[in-house]
Design an enzyme around this catalytic site. Structure first.
Site, PDB file in Angstrom:
ATOM      1  N   PHE A  93       0.840  -1.201   0.000  1.00 20.26           N
ATOM      2  CA  PHE A  93       0.000   0.000   0.000  1.00 20.26           C
ATOM      3  C   PHE A  93       0.871   1.246   0.000  1.00 20.26           C
ATOM      4  O   PHE A  93       2.039   1.205   0.405  1.00 20.26           O
ATOM      5  CB  PHE A  93      -0.951   0.017   1.203  1.00 20.26           C
ATOM      6  N   CYS A  94       0.295   2.347  -0.463  1.00 16.77           N
ATOM      7  CA  CYS A  94       0.958   3.656  -0.382  1.00 16.77           C
ATOM      8  C   CYS A  94      -0.032   4.619   0.255  1.00 16.77           C
ATOM      9  O   CYS A  94      -0.877   4.206   1.048  1.00 16.77           O
ATOM     10  CB  CYS A  94       1.466   4.112  -1.755  1.00 16.77           C
ATOM     11  N   TRP A  95       0.067   5.894  -0.081  1.00 16.45           N
ATOM     12  CA  TRP A  95      -0.780   6.877   0.592  1.00 16.45           C
ATOM     13  C   TRP A  95      -2.257   6.664   0.291  1.00 16.45           C
ATOM     14  O   TRP A  95      -3.093   6.553   1.181  1.00 16.45           O
ATOM     15  CB  TRP A  95      -0.340   8.286   0.215  1.00 16.45           C
ATOM     16  N   TYR A 122      -3.144   3.919   2.690  1.00 14.86           N
ATOM     17  CA  TYR A 122      -3.189   4.286   4.105  1.00 14.86           C
ATOM     18  C   TYR A 122      -4.367   5.208   4.398  1.00 14.86           C
ATOM     19  O   TYR A 122      -4.964   5.145   5.476  1.00 14.86           O
ATOM     20  CB  TYR A 122      -1.888   4.968   4.533  1.00 14.86           C
TER      21      TYR A 122
END
Length: 348
Positions: A93-95, A122
């Site tokens: 996952f990223c932002w 996130y």
């Protein structure tokens, strides 16, 4: 090809099989807040992220993507190798589930390394945490441990946990002991990390018929407890631990280790020095400087912490309390266990 999954699906998968969750955001983003128990394998480091972000805002999206491709291409073998060394299923996952996690999952799939990608990243997780805490229905019966500073309430909770009793260590989740000296020697968490850890603990405790926790103030260091926990503190069964002064002083010396962090404690003391009578404040500081920590702690308890605690505990004057007067933490543990056994036997 990689597979997109929702947060709900990710949590279900983690419950069924070995799953490593990997945060591909920059180290500073990871340090600020992340999913509990996740690893950090950054797509960009902090400097690279800043460079690409500047190009995105000041030049063009195309220029940012080109520069991002140059950066990633140079370190791609190492990047892939880190993922390949992780056994079992993986989710990235990223932002907000955008370019960094999509590119990561795509590249890994080309190298026959399967990885799920968290939809929404996130940001989706943080939204779920806030909404869950805002509407949380706390069902276990609450036992709230009270006591003057130095009573060893957190230690008592840990002892009870080791014996199989369900506890909620709010200071542990905050990384802060709740006093002006509370952060020294610890890593204090921010609100986002506290909220995430708290929610995971609450979910784990849901099957429990009761939960023990300390009577914390609503603010612990820089974090703030959710309102439903403050309410549980007010309506729960109140267990008050009373220990003699010498036992409390010894407990504080063991917990805070002033000989290791002397200068930090002296600096922190200056923040409250003006709130203590001048002669006493001067004596406390002299004791700290002279490594007479026991004497300093006793004065701090008598002239600062105990009066503060008495003032804040006035709200519980009309509430029924179970008062346990003992000489040390061993006796406190035995007394609380005896009380819990009596209550549980009555309810079965």
């Amino acid at each position: 090809m990689f597979q997109d999954i929702t947060l709900e699906e990710l949590r279900a998968l983690k419950n069924r099989k070995q799953m490593t969750v990997i945060d591909v955001r920059s180290p500073s983003e990871f340090q600020d807040s992340t999913l509990p128990d996740s690893l950090n394998i950054p797509f960009f480091d902090d400097q690279e992220r800043a460079e690409v972000g500047t190009l995105y805002k000041q030049v063009s999206v195309h220029a940012a993507k080109e520069r991002g491709l140059e950066i990633v291409s140079a370190k791609l073998p190492t990047f892939i190798k880190e993922f390949g060394a992780i056994e079992g299923d993986k989710a990235v996952f990223c932002w907000r589930g955008g370019m960094r996690s999509r590119t990561t999952a795509t590249v890994l799939s080309l190298m026959d390394i399967h990885a799920y990608r968290l939809i929404g990243g996130y940001k989706a997780y943080r939204k779920w945490v806030l909404e869950s805490l805002d509407t949380y229905d706390f069902k276990p019966k609450s036992y709230v441990i009270h006591g003057y500073t130095g009573t060893g309430k957190t230690n008592l909770l840990h002892r009870l946990k080791n014996l199989g009793h369900p506890i909620l260590d709010l200071e542990g989740l905050a990384g802060h002991r709740g006093s002006i000296f509370g952060q020294i020697g610890l890593h204090a968490n921010n609100q986002k990390t506290f909220d995430a850890l708290l929610l995971e603990e609450l979910i784990a405790l849901e099957p429990s018929p009761y939960v023990l926790f300390e009577a914390e103030s609503k603010r612990i260091g820089k974090i703030v407890m959710p309102q439903f926990l403050a309410h549980q503190k007010e309506i729960g069964t109140q267990i008050w631990i009373e220990l003699p002064m010498e036992s409390r002083v010894q407990q504080i010396l063991e917990d805070y280790k002033p000989e290791q962090f002397k200068e930090q404690y002296i600096t922190a003391f200056h923040n409250i020095k003006s709130r203590i009578h001048i002669p006493i404040a001067a004596e406390i500081e002299q004791n700290l400087q002279a490594d007479m920590f026991g004497e300093a702690v006793a004065l701090l308890l008598e002239y600062y912490y105990d009066p503060k605690y008495e003032h804040s505990s006035n709200q519980y004057e009309d509430i029924e309390k179970i008062i346990i007067s003992v000489n040390n933490l061993d006796e406190a543990e035995a007394a609380v266990l005896s009380y819990l056994n009596d209550v549980n036997s009555q309810n079965t």
